[in-house]
Design a protein around this motif. Structure first.
Motif, PDB file in Angstrom:
ATOM      1  N   PRO A 225       0.807  -1.232   0.000  1.00  0.00           N
ATOM      2  CA  PRO A 225       0.000   0.000   0.000  1.00  0.00           C
ATOM      3  C   PRO A 225       0.835   1.276   0.000  1.00  0.00           C
ATOM      4  CG  PRO A 225       0.174  -0.845   2.225  1.00  0.00           C
ATOM      5  CD  PRO A 225       0.861  -1.854   1.335  1.00  0.00           C
ATOM      6  N   VAL A 226       0.201   2.363  -0.431  1.00  0.00           N
ATOM      7  CA  VAL A 226       0.760   3.693  -0.284  1.00  0.00           C
ATOM      8  C   VAL A 226       0.065   4.332   0.918  1.00  0.00           C
ATOM      9  CG1 VAL A 226       1.068   5.963  -1.312  1.00  0.00           C
ATOM     10  CG2 VAL A 226       1.197   3.929  -2.748  1.00  0.00           C
ATOM     11  N   ARG A 227       0.844   4.889   1.810  1.00  0.00           N
ATOM     12  CA  ARG A 227       0.282   5.526   3.002  1.00  0.00           C
ATOM     13  C   ARG A 227       0.124   7.021   2.757  1.00  0.00           C
ATOM     14  NH1 ARG A 227       2.666   4.909   9.169  1.00  0.00           N
ATOM     15  NH2 ARG A 227       2.060   6.952   9.954  1.00  0.00           N
ATOM     16  N   VAL A 228      -1.093   7.517   2.928  1.00  0.00           N
ATOM     17  CA  VAL A 228      -1.402   8.927   2.717  1.00  0.00           C
ATOM     18  C   VAL A 228      -1.880   9.520   4.036  1.00  0.00           C
ATOM     19  CG1 VAL A 228      -2.826  10.578   1.464  1.00  0.00           C
ATOM     20  CG2 VAL A 228      -2.031   8.521   0.318  1.00  0.00           C
ATOM     21  N   GLU A 229      -1.224  10.580   4.493  1.00  0.00           N
ATOM     22  CA  GLU A 229      -1.591  11.229   5.746  1.00  0.00           C
ATOM     23  C   GLU A 229      -2.160  12.612   5.472  1.00  0.00           C
ATOM     24  OE1 GLU A 229       1.411  11.190   8.764  1.00  0.00           O
ATOM     25  OE2 GLU A 229       2.273   9.310   8.048  1.00  0.00           O
ATOM     26  N   ALA A 230      -3.379  12.848   5.957  1.00  0.00           N
ATOM     27  CA  ALA A 230      -4.017  14.148   5.750  1.00  0.00           C
ATOM     28  C   ALA A 230      -3.856  15.055   6.956  1.00  0.00           C
ATOM     29  CB  ALA A 230      -5.503  13.962   5.445  1.00  0.00           C
ATOM     30  N   ALA A 231      -3.563  14.493   8.111  1.00  0.00           N
ATOM     31  CA  ALA A 231      -3.366  15.271   9.340  1.00  0.00           C
ATOM     32  C   ALA A 231      -2.565  14.410  10.290  1.00  0.00           C
ATOM     33  CB  ALA A 231      -4.716  15.650   9.963  1.00  0.00           C
ATOM     34  N   PRO A 232      -1.851  14.989  11.221  1.00  0.00           N
ATOM     35  CA  PRO A 232      -1.092  14.186  12.176  1.00  0.00           C
ATOM     36  C   PRO A 232      -1.989  13.198  12.892  1.00  0.00           C
ATOM     37  CG  PRO A 232      -0.480  16.493  12.363  1.00  0.00           C
ATOM     38  CD  PRO A 232      -1.683  16.427  11.457  1.00  0.00           C
ATOM     39  N   PRO A 233      -1.636  11.901  12.926  1.00  0.00           N
ATOM     40  CA  PRO A 233      -2.467  10.905  13.587  1.00  0.00           C
ATOM     41  C   PRO A 233      -2.780  11.278  15.027  1.00  0.00           C
ATOM     42  CG  PRO A 233      -0.672   9.867  12.380  1.00  0.00           C
ATOM     43  CD  PRO A 233      -0.410  11.345  12.368  1.00  0.00           C
ATOM     44  N   GLY A 234      -4.061  11.116  15.376  1.00  0.00           N
ATOM     45  CA  GLY A 234      -4.473  11.367  16.752  1.00  0.00           C
ATOM     46  C   GLY A 234      -4.914  12.779  17.026  1.00  0.00           C
TER      47      GLY A 234
END
Length: 242
Positions: A225-234
């Protein structure tokens, strides 16, 4: 696993050609889909949509870390609908072409309504299967099959046991709010459902947080998979008021 971090338009985290796309028209969506988005007042994709949509269209498995309010329903719903339209494969009795799992009936209903708005100019059938509603009515709606089924894990397994729906032709699996599903104890149900869906499927997993359990789930369910982050986790998205 490749990681793509995204922020607000213009931030340094948005890199690459697709990250510079300022409208939905540059993301490979059909005219009918663009028409629906325009009617809904959706003129510019959010960062998670800008990055995730092209990846889904390419057929990649995606692990998305996105908070409520970042537009993740459209991030997976729009390219998913587009791929179903492009495939132009006829649905069969009691079959499901794409399955979206959500932890609660409220969230599942919201996803279902959003999808119907996205595809109102297209010939795709969206069905909803959640608890708290007549299972007999849901059985009848699934008799002719559907293109996209939005369901809670428990109700889906009830329908499978009744032979009201079959997942052997499901080419797309979406796990939305995966961390909530784990918190609610759905891990065993998710594993059972994943075994019913063909291994050649495309899988998308979206979560607001990234605990070890989600990492393990992603490793078991996703293929390169490609990991996409839209905001800092949590952390809650800026667009959501506490």
């Amino acid at each position: 696993m490749n990681t793509i971090k995204v922020g607000r338009p213009g931030q340094s985290g948005e890199t690459g050609k697709q990250g510079q796309t300022g409208s939905f028209s540059g993301l490979g969506l059909s005219e009918s889909m663009l028409k629906s988005l325009s009617a809904m007042g959706y003129n510019e994709p959010t960062p998670i949509q800008r990055k995730a949509i092209p990846l889904v269209m390419e057929g990649r498995d995606v692990l998305g870390l996105a908070q409520t309010g970042t537009g993740k329903t459209a991030a997976f719903g729009l390219p998913l609908a587009q791929k179903l339209l492009s495939a132009d494969t006829a649905r069969e009795s009691k079959s499901v072409r794409a399955l979206i799992l959500s932890p609660t009936r409220e969230l599942a209903s919201q996803i279902s309504e959003a999808l119907k708005m996205f595809i109102r100019n297209a010939h795709l059938k969206v069905a909803l299967a959640v608890g708290g509603q007549s299972i007999s009515v849901q059985q009848r709606r699934l008799e002719r099959g559907c293109d996209i089924l939005v369901a809670t894990p428990g109700r889906l397994l009830d329908l499978v046991e009744r032979k009201a729906v079959f997942l052997d032709q499901t080419g797309f699996l979406v796990l939305d709010e995966a961390d909530q599903m784990l918190d609610l104890g759905f891990i065993h149900a998710l594993r059972r459902i994943a075994q019913m869906v063909p291994p050649q499927r495309q899988t998308l997993l979206f979560s607001a947080t990234m605990p070890k359990e989600i990492a393990k789930l992603a490793e078991a369910f996703l293929n390169d998979p490609v990991r996409v982050e839209a905001a800092p986790p949590g952390k809650t998205a800026d667009r959501v008021r506490q």
